[in-house]
Design an enzyme around this catalytic site. Structure first.
Site, PDB file in Angstrom:
ATOM      1  N   SER A   1       5.080  -7.101   1.085  1.00  0.00           N
ATOM      2  CA  SER A   1       5.494  -5.631   1.826  1.00  0.00           C
ATOM      3  C   SER A   1       6.654  -7.096   2.415  1.00  0.00           C
ATOM      4  CB  SER A   1       4.623  -5.564   3.152  1.00  0.00           C
ATOM      5  OG  SER A   1       5.317  -4.092   3.628  1.00  0.00           O
TER       6      SER A   1
ATOM      7  N   GLU B   1       5.591   4.710  -3.565  1.00  0.00           N
ATOM      8  CA  GLU B   1       6.210   4.550  -2.193  1.00  0.00           C
ATOM      9  C   GLU B   1       7.556   4.353  -1.559  1.00  0.00           C
ATOM     10  OE1 GLU B   1       3.925   0.290  -0.934  1.00  0.00           O
ATOM     11  OE2 GLU B   1       3.553   0.451  -3.368  1.00  0.00           O
TER      12      GLU B   1
ATOM     13  N   HIS C   1      -0.457   1.613  -0.687  1.00  0.00           N
ATOM     14  CA  HIS C   1       0.883   0.374  -0.084  1.00  0.00           C
ATOM     15  C   HIS C   1      -0.068  -0.752   0.150  1.00  0.00           C
ATOM     16  CE1 HIS C   1       4.510  -2.231   1.599  1.00  0.00           C
ATOM     17  NE2 HIS C   1       3.237  -2.720   2.841  1.00  0.00           N
TER      18      HIS C   1
END
Length: 607
Positions: A184, A278, A308
């Protein structure tokens, strides 16, 4: 295979797009539940951080404090930790005890940056994920708790990443043996760190490996992407708040802060994993485009219905051994573990039914291996344990499920019948735990043993004397073994189902009746099994769910079904009531209650 979206963004043979298998039922259900619950909650939190009295720094500080709540999370058993302090931030070395530590600079090393939108996360939140990556790669990993909002700006965060990278070079690690990785926000920081290293003339690492990288601080592309409506956790709005509220100057974002806006010429090979739905998929598309333009090798794996950073929740045992897995609870448990990604050793006294279970797992995309073993035969069980070790390695989870039922008056049971039941239901559990438990202890990485007991373990029933005795012994054995193996990181669980609709009813032995009454009593047992099919929560899969959940939570005792829970509580608070129930469970009384409780259509079908 190639994804139309990503393939359209690239035209280089050096960029490889891999579409992984279509998501299974569990992943699809999890995706839907997350989208209905977690995503709205995160959007609400983002709105609080965007406007109102907690806008900006106050909201970001609250997000920072959440790291303390996750402090109890520990690394997997067998992980070695060593603190690494820097002037402005902390880091932590993680490696598996079976490999050399970071003092051996001849091996490779991973520099890892956690995710969290530049406001959340740290050493605690990502310790388990980072430690599993270190174990899987076989090299030490430096997990970096870089500075975040509201303490510093993104430019200073990138400097923290660069400082950590310089540290590895100064220790003597060869740059080509360093992989910079992250998830991320940490994935975006991985690219930013390597780009910064190149700008300062430092030798570049051997590769970049990221999970759903947040690499474009500008939300414009994500707002118009179809995935903004599909993501199960994040929205283009929620992920934009830290950048627009915390990083932007007078509402403007500098393009140089985002890795997607840089020239990737000279960058090392790139590997990315991302979910097909996503909202951060556009970031991956742009990164792949930069790689294609610069001739940088890039592999992108796209996972269907993946939440995620789903890898953080994939704390799934690698190898699971299940006995009595040819049908019923054993089969359902095997299917559940296989659906989660575990390899399953399917053991049963019947080779054909074991192979049927393996085929069901293979048809669903899983991996399993059939074995024939009689758990009552100690020598055969020892050979089985050795064969599994030689062919597949040490089991992470053992499920001792093999067993059968017997009903009737105790005085009419022959010694051979009693010995057979105790050999399978009790001694099979004991010796299976002994053999596979020894392997787990010798490996030194923890594990879990699940013993299928029964609600009969704490429910004395006159017509199930030896069966109740065997299951009570399994429950007590599990409790004792749990205490002994706790220091080795091995959990032990006793699962105590109530009445479950499986073949245990059809195969149960019935003693103490003449031929005509024996036939009638067996018909009643079969009728009870059919009746249970009509009752929610009494399926084999209900027990399988309890097994997998108990392994995750390291539960000591887990009743299954409402009657098992009721008996469990009653046996703890009112033992005399259980003794009264025992006197009401003689043959005549049970026959009367069976006739009253069994639905007419079921009685008619078996009479």
């Amino acid at each position: 295979m190639s994804s139309p979206a990503v393939a359209g963004a690239t035209d280089s043979a050096l960029v490889t797009i891999e579409l992984m298998n279509r998501a299974g039922l569990t992943a699809r259900v999890s995706h839907a539940i997350s989208k209905a619950t977690l995503r709205p909650a995160l959007d609400t939190v983002a709105k609080i951080a965007q406007r109102g009295p907690l806008r900006g720094a106050p909201a970001f500080r609250i997000a920072n404090w959440a790291e303390l709540v996750i402090a109890p999370l520990v690394a997997p058993h067998g992980t070695v930790r060593r603190a690494q302090l820097f002037p402005d931030f902390r880091a932590e070395w993680l490696w598996h005890k079976g490999i050399k530590g970071p003092d051996d600079i001849e091996q490779g090393v991973i520099l890892y940056f956690h995710g969290g939108g530049f406001v959340f996360g740290g050493l605690h939140s990502h310790r388990r994920l980072a430690a599993r990556i270190a174990r899987a790669s076989g090299v030490p990993l430096l997990n970096v708790a870089y500075r975040q909002l509201p303490k510093v700006h993104i430019t200073e965060t990138i400097q923290d990443g660069l400082t950590a990278y310089r540290h590895l070079l100064d220790r003597g690690f060869a740059p080509e043996r360093i992989v910079v990785a992250g998830d991320s926000a940490g994935g975006g920081l991985s690219f930013a760190t390597v780009l910064a290293a190149g700008e300062q003339g430092l030798p570049l690492p051997g590769g970049i490996a990221t999970i759903a990288p947040f690499a474009d601080l500008d939300p414009t592309v994500r707002r118009t992407h179809p995935n903004d409506a599909k993501d199960a956790l994040l929205s283009a709005f929620s992920i934009s708040v830290p950048a627009l509220v915390g990083f932007a100057h007078d509402g403007e974002l500098d393009l140089s802060w985002s890795p997607v806006n840089h020239d990737f010429t000279g960058m090392p090979p790139v590997f990315i994993q991302v979910g097909a739905q996503e909202v951060l998929l556009p970031d991956t598309e742009q990164l792949a485009r930069r790689c294609a333009e610069a001739g940088v090798p890039c592999t992108v794996q796209i996972w269907d219905k993946a939440i995620h950073v789903f890898q953080a929740g994939a704390d799934q045992p690698e190898l699971v051994v299940v006995t009595g897995a040819g049908s019923g609870i054993g089969r359902a448990t095997s299917l559940r573990f296989a659906a989660g990604g575990s390899r399953v050793v399917v053991a049963d006294i019947n080779q054909d039914t074991a192979e049927e279970t393996v085929k069901l797992i293979a048809d669903a995309g899983g991996v399993a291996y059939p074995y024939r073993v009689d758990v009552a035969d100690v020598a055969a069980l020892e050979e089985f344990a050795e064969a599994v070790l030689a062919a597949h390695g040490v089991a992470d989870v053992l499920v001792n499920n093999a067993g059968f039922g017997a009903a009737g008056t105790f005085l009419d049971q022959a010694p051979a019948d009693i010995d057979r039941l105790l050999s399978v239901n009790l001694r099979g559990v004991i010796h299976g735990s002994r053999l596979f438990g020894k392997q787990m202890v010798a490996r030194g990485e923890g594990g879990h043993i699940v013993n299928i007991a029964s609600g009969a373990a704490y429910t004395p029933l006159a017509l199930l004397n030896i069966y109740c005795t065997s299951k009570a012994a399994v429950k007590m054995f599990s409790a004792c073994l749990r205490g002994e193996l706790a220091g080795h990181g091995i959990g032990v669980t006793a699962i105590c189902p109530g009445g479950i609709s499986t073949n245990i009813f059809n195969n149960a032995e019935v003693f103490g009746f003449d031929a005509e009454e024996h036939t009638r009593q067996r018909s009643k047992v079969t009728g009870l099994a059919r009746m249970l099919d009509l009752v929610p929560g009494h399926s084999a899969d209900s027990v399988a769910k309890a097994v997998t959940a108990s392994v995750r939570r390291n539960t000591a005792v887990r009743p299954v079904t409402i009657e098992s829970w009721f008996a469990y509580v009653l046996s703890s608070i009112a033992p005399p009531a259980m003794r009264i129930a025992t006197r009401l469970s003689d043959a005549n009384t049970m026959a009367t209650w069976s006739d009253r409780l069994t639905p007419r259509r079921v009685r008619n079908s078996v009479d």
